[in-house]
Design a protein around this motif. Structure first.
Motif, PDB file in Angstrom:
ATOM      1  N   LEU A  83      -1.424   0.244  -0.566  1.00 43.81           N
ATOM      2  CA  LEU A  83      -0.285  -0.581  -0.981  1.00 43.81           C
ATOM      3  C   LEU A  83      -0.305  -1.924  -0.258  1.00 43.81           C
ATOM      4  CD1 LEU A  83       2.342  -0.863  -2.565  1.00 43.81           C
ATOM      5  CD2 LEU A  83       3.528   0.229  -0.644  1.00 43.81           C
ATOM      6  N   ARG A  84      -0.633  -1.893   1.021  1.00 40.21           N
ATOM      7  CA  ARG A  84      -0.689  -3.147   1.781  1.00 40.21           C
ATOM      8  C   ARG A  84      -1.784  -4.062   1.248  1.00 40.21           C
ATOM      9  NH1 ARG A  84      -1.524  -3.526   8.370  1.00 40.21           N
ATOM     10  NH2 ARG A  84      -1.506  -5.810   8.499  1.00 40.21           N
ATOM     11  N   ALA A  85      -2.953  -3.495   0.941  1.00 42.81           N
ATOM     12  CA  ALA A  85      -4.044  -4.308   0.398  1.00 42.81           C
ATOM     13  C   ALA A  85      -3.690  -4.848  -0.980  1.00 42.81           C
ATOM     14  CB  ALA A  85      -5.327  -3.485   0.338  1.00 42.81           C
ATOM     15  N   ALA A  86      -3.014  -4.047  -1.797  1.00 47.11           N
ATOM     16  CA  ALA A  86      -2.624  -4.505  -3.127  1.00 47.11           C
ATOM     17  C   ALA A  86      -1.612  -5.656  -3.043  1.00 47.11           C
ATOM     18  CB  ALA A  86      -2.047  -3.340  -3.926  1.00 47.11           C
ATOM     19  N   LEU A  87      -0.637  -5.526  -2.156  1.00 41.99           N
ATOM     20  CA  LEU A  87       0.336  -6.608  -1.984  1.00 41.99           C
ATOM     21  C   LEU A  87      -0.329  -7.863  -1.441  1.00 41.99           C
ATOM     22  CD1 LEU A  87       3.400  -4.653  -0.534  1.00 41.99           C
ATOM     23  CD2 LEU A  87       3.115  -5.573  -2.845  1.00 41.99           C
ATOM     24  N   PRO A 118     -12.915  -5.146   3.624  1.00 36.73           N
ATOM     25  CA  PRO A 118     -12.769  -5.063   5.091  1.00 36.73           C
ATOM     26  C   PRO A 118     -11.940  -3.865   5.539  1.00 36.73           C
ATOM     27  CG  PRO A 118     -12.424  -7.303   4.344  1.00 36.73           C
ATOM     28  CD  PRO A 118     -12.471  -6.456   3.121  1.00 36.73           C
ATOM     29  N   MET A 119     -10.944  -3.488   4.748  1.00 38.65           N
ATOM     30  CA  MET A 119     -10.131  -2.326   5.103  1.00 38.65           C
ATOM     31  C   MET A 119     -10.991  -1.061   5.102  1.00 38.65           C
ATOM     32  SD  MET A 119      -6.845  -0.788   3.066  1.00 38.65           S
ATOM     33  CE  MET A 119      -7.893  -0.368   1.669  1.00 38.65           C
ATOM     34  N   MET A 120     -11.870  -0.911   4.115  1.00 41.39           N
ATOM     35  CA  MET A 120     -12.731   0.267   4.038  1.00 41.39           C
ATOM     36  C   MET A 120     -13.766   0.286   5.150  1.00 41.39           C
ATOM     37  SD  MET A 120     -11.593   1.884   1.369  1.00 41.39           S
ATOM     38  CE  MET A 120     -10.796   1.667  -0.229  1.00 41.39           C
ATOM     39  N   LEU A 121     -14.257  -0.896   5.547  1.00 40.16           N
ATOM     40  CA  LEU A 121     -15.346  -0.948   6.528  1.00 40.16           C
ATOM     41  C   LEU A 121     -14.842  -0.887   7.962  1.00 40.16           C
ATOM     42  CD1 LEU A 121     -17.654  -3.659   4.908  1.00 40.16           C
ATOM     43  CD2 LEU A 121     -17.950  -1.186   4.879  1.00 40.16           C
ATOM     44  N   TYR A 173      -9.934 -12.022  -4.470  1.00 41.56           N
ATOM     45  CA  TYR A 173      -9.083 -11.678  -3.329  1.00 41.56           C
ATOM     46  C   TYR A 173      -8.973 -10.174  -3.149  1.00 41.56           C
ATOM     47  CZ  TYR A 173      -7.488 -16.412  -2.336  1.00 41.56           C
ATOM     48  OH  TYR A 173      -7.429 -17.721  -1.949  1.00 41.56           O
ATOM     49  N   GLY A 174      -9.116  -9.418  -4.244  1.00 42.24           N
ATOM     50  CA  GLY A 174      -9.114  -7.969  -4.105  1.00 42.24           C
ATOM     51  C   GLY A 174     -10.264  -7.484  -3.244  1.00 42.24           C
ATOM     52  N   ALA A 175     -11.450  -8.052  -3.458  1.00 45.54           N
ATOM     53  CA  ALA A 175     -12.595  -7.687  -2.620  1.00 45.54           C
ATOM     54  C   ALA A 175     -12.370  -8.097  -1.164  1.00 45.54           C
ATOM     55  CB  ALA A 175     -13.854  -8.347  -3.171  1.00 45.54           C
ATOM     56  N   LEU A 176     -11.757  -9.263  -0.941  1.00 41.24           N
ATOM     57  CA  LEU A 176     -11.526  -9.724   0.428  1.00 41.24           C
ATOM     58  C   LEU A 176     -10.502  -8.875   1.164  1.00 41.24           C
ATOM     59  CD1 LEU A 176     -11.462 -13.600  -0.101  1.00 41.24           C
ATOM     60  CD2 LEU A 176     -13.307 -12.222   0.859  1.00 41.24           C
ATOM     61  N   PHE A 193      -7.282   4.109   7.413  1.00 44.06           N
ATOM     62  CA  PHE A 193      -7.204   4.334   5.966  1.00 44.06           C
ATOM     63  C   PHE A 193      -7.205   5.826   5.634  1.00 44.06           C
ATOM     64  CE2 PHE A 193      -9.514   5.038   1.955  1.00 44.06           C
ATOM     65  CZ  PHE A 193      -8.614   4.452   1.085  1.00 44.06           C
ATOM     66  N   LEU A 194      -8.002   6.612   6.356  1.00 48.98           N
ATOM     67  CA  LEU A 194      -8.033   8.053   6.094  1.00 48.98           C
ATOM     68  C   LEU A 194      -6.736   8.733   6.510  1.00 48.98           C
ATOM     69  CD1 LEU A 194     -11.693   8.894   7.189  1.00 48.98           C
ATOM     70  CD2 LEU A 194     -10.796   8.658   4.862  1.00 48.98           C
TER      71      LEU A 194
END
Length: 583
Positions: free
Chosen positions: A427-431, A409-412, A402-405, A418-419
């Motif tokens: 923090l949002r992706a981690a939660l 997508p956030m990075m791409l 789920y971390g990759a999912l 993100f920048l």
């Protein structure tokens, strides 16, 4: 005298032709040529980029005869087929790279060649290319062969909430490059009844609204449904038979999703937590099938559930035979004794059950008709502690997936955001990763806790009914009808456990619940259909069942996409836009 005066900015008046040759400096000419070359390069780059990625807000193409319609369809089909071939080959190649070190060197070149130019890529490209080409041809040919009647007469269900709420308020702001005249806009505005409050607020751009105006000016609602049905039925035949079922199921449930959303918006009703209801019903069917009828689920899906459950496979098989037949294979139960972390108490209990099952016919006993808790969690004696341990195991197992999912997508796709706000996005992706991992952990805990609890209650009720004690619990247990006690170990009880486990979807983020429901819906429907067909309740569809299911699904999907795209999920809408385009 005034004629001899000149301003400082006026050129000097020469009474004779200059005796030198006037020319533009070479540096200026070179700079100008470089600018022209750069502009041409950027223009060609934009045109090439459109072949791979379609820009947002692309206008629909106006075709006037069948010849232009055929050319437009061939261009679209060729582009879609090429893009599909590149995507499938790239995915195959990346998956091969993850395991290429374990492959002998003499096989690597042939496997790379098969990954890039193999049959799978060819079939996938043929399926998508043929679908897009046929769909575009039929969608654009039908208005030529069967013209749309006067828009003033069309005031039925095709006027959805998006256009009641947005078009009338944005007619003055319609872009000048819109392919419609002012008279057409006024006619469409007059044709739509007003609505006080829209049930759904679609987020479509002005260009998307212009596309919908084109749809209502040139097409009828069934044009796209007919084109999607025919194109889907033919295109699916290019894929392998083993993959047709999965594709047909996904298209069918996506069509149901879009059609239901459109219908609910039209009639103004909404089912609270409908995604959770669908998910729980599907989980009930899936968990029942996994434990009682594994033949109704795909083998790969059975293996995934087995790994996620953290339960020995022998325990699942023993439970199935005990519930269905009242017996079990002693050799299978004995394999549980080989578990590396089995406790002494569980070892003794299972060994006793195995020895009783191997006794002579008259003395043989298989015990209660359910899988013992000692076989379900041999590494722990307590049915309470095991839930915490399995939650942590499942949470840790799913965390990188789920971390990759959540992070990739956030990075791409959200790089600029993100920048600008890296801490907030991380923090949002981690939660989100933690919630998604906890969702599956809670699912496993609910079902296994229910499994152990109902069997412990059954043992307690049987013991109280057989005892001579005069306690209140014993009196209540003796007054219970026998069918209530047997219900705890019946086959139906596992369906109830799946329903309860589905409530774990509330742990997941709300925007992801619908996608998860759409993921499990095809599996649940397939399992239920196979069981119903085995009982003779439904008929078999023969060798063309996948084509029929795909035709129905794509008819619903394309009708929604062409007429009410806001009712489809964002993922499906973006994929269709990249492959199909506006028309």
């Amino acid at each position: 005298m005034a004629s001899s005066l000149r301003t400082p900015d006026s050129p000097p008046h020469l009474g004779r032709a200059p005796s030198y040759i006037h020319f533009t400096p070479r540096r200026a000419m070179a700079s100008f040529e470089n600018l022209v070359a750069l502009a041409n390069y950027e223009e060609h780059l934009r045109e090439a980029r459109k072949v791979v990625w379609r820009d947002r807000g692309e206008k629909p193409v106006e075709v006037l005869d069948l010849g232009e319609c055929l050319e437009h369809a061939c261009r679209g089909g060729l582009r879609a087929g090429t893009l599909a071939f590149a995507i499938r080959s790239g995915v195959n190649f990346i998956l091969l790279l993850t395991r290429i070190k374990r492959i002998p060197k003499r096989f690597r070149l042939s496997l790379i060649r098969h990954a890039l130019f193999g049959e799978d890529s060819m079939r996938f490209a043929a399926m998508l290319g043929s679908f897009v080409g046929l769909y575009k041809f039929l969608l654009n040919a039908l208005p030529i062969l069967l013209p749309q009647p006067n828009p003033d007469q069309v005031t039925h269900a095709r006027t959805r909430s998006l256009f009641r709420a947005s078009i009338t308020g944005s007619l003055e702001d319609t872009p000048k490059e819109s392919p419609f005249e002012d008279e057409a806009l006024e006619e469409i505005e007059r044709a739509m009844p007003q609505r006080k409050k829209a049930a759904r607020h679609a987020r479509l751009s002005m260009n998307a609204q212009a596309h919908q105006l084109w749809v209502r000016k040139r097409t009828r609602w069934w044009y796209s449904a007919f084109a999607g049905t025919v194109a889907g039925a033919i295109a699916i035949m290019f894929e392998k038979r083993s993959r047709r079922v999965g594709i047909a199921q996904q298209m069918f449930v996506r069509g149901l999703q879009g059609s239901f959303n459109a219908m609910s918006d039209k009639h103004g009703f909404k089912i609270p937590h409908g995604d959770v209801i669908v998910f729980t019903l599907c989980c009930g069917q899936i968990m029942y099938a996994f434990l009682m009828r594994p033949d109704t689920l795909p083998p790969s899906y059975n293996r995934w559930i087995q790994v996620a459950s953290k339960v020995p496979a022998e325990a699942v098989k023993v439970n199935m035979t005990l519930v269905r037949e009242g017996t079990f294979d002693p050799d299978v139960m004995e394999n549980v004794l080989k578990h590396p972390s089995i406790t002494p108490a569980n070892f003794a209990y299972i060994a006793e059950r195995v020895s009783k099952a191997r006794m002579p016919e008259g003395l043989r006993s298989y015990g209660p008709h359910y899988g013992p808790c000692a076989a379900v969690h041999p590494e722990l004696d307590s049915c309470m502690v095991v839930q915490v341990a399995h939650f942590w195991e499942v949470f840790r197992w799913m965390l990188p997936i789920y971390g990759a999912l959540h992070f990739i997508p956030m990075m791409l796709f959200r790089r600029q955001t993100f920048l600008k706000r890296p801490k907030d996005m991380l923090l949002r992706a981690a939660l989100g990763t933690a919630r998604s991992s906890a969702f599956l952990g809670v699912f496993v805990c609910i079902f296994q806790g229910y499994f152990c609890a109902k069997h412990n209650v059954y043992d307690k009720l049987v013991a109280l009914r057989a005892s001579n004690a005069r306690s209140l619990l014993a009196a209540l247990a003796k007054r219970l009808p026998p069918w209530v006690t047997q219900l705890l170990i019946s086959k139906f009880s596992f369906f109830v456990g799946g329903l309860l486990s589905g409530l774990s979807l509330f742990v997941e983020e709300k925007r992801r619940r619908e996608e998860l429901a759409m993921y499990v819906l095809p599996k649940g429907l397939e399992s239920a259909w196979v069981m119903a067909r085995g009982k003779g309740w439904v008929f078999g569809m023969g060798p063309y069942g996948e084509a029929l299911l795909t035709a129905i699904g794509m008819g619903m999907v394309m009708s929604t996409y062409q007429n009410d795209p806001q009712h489809l999920s964002g993922l499906v809408r973006r994929i269709l836009y990249q492959f199909v385009g506006p028309n």
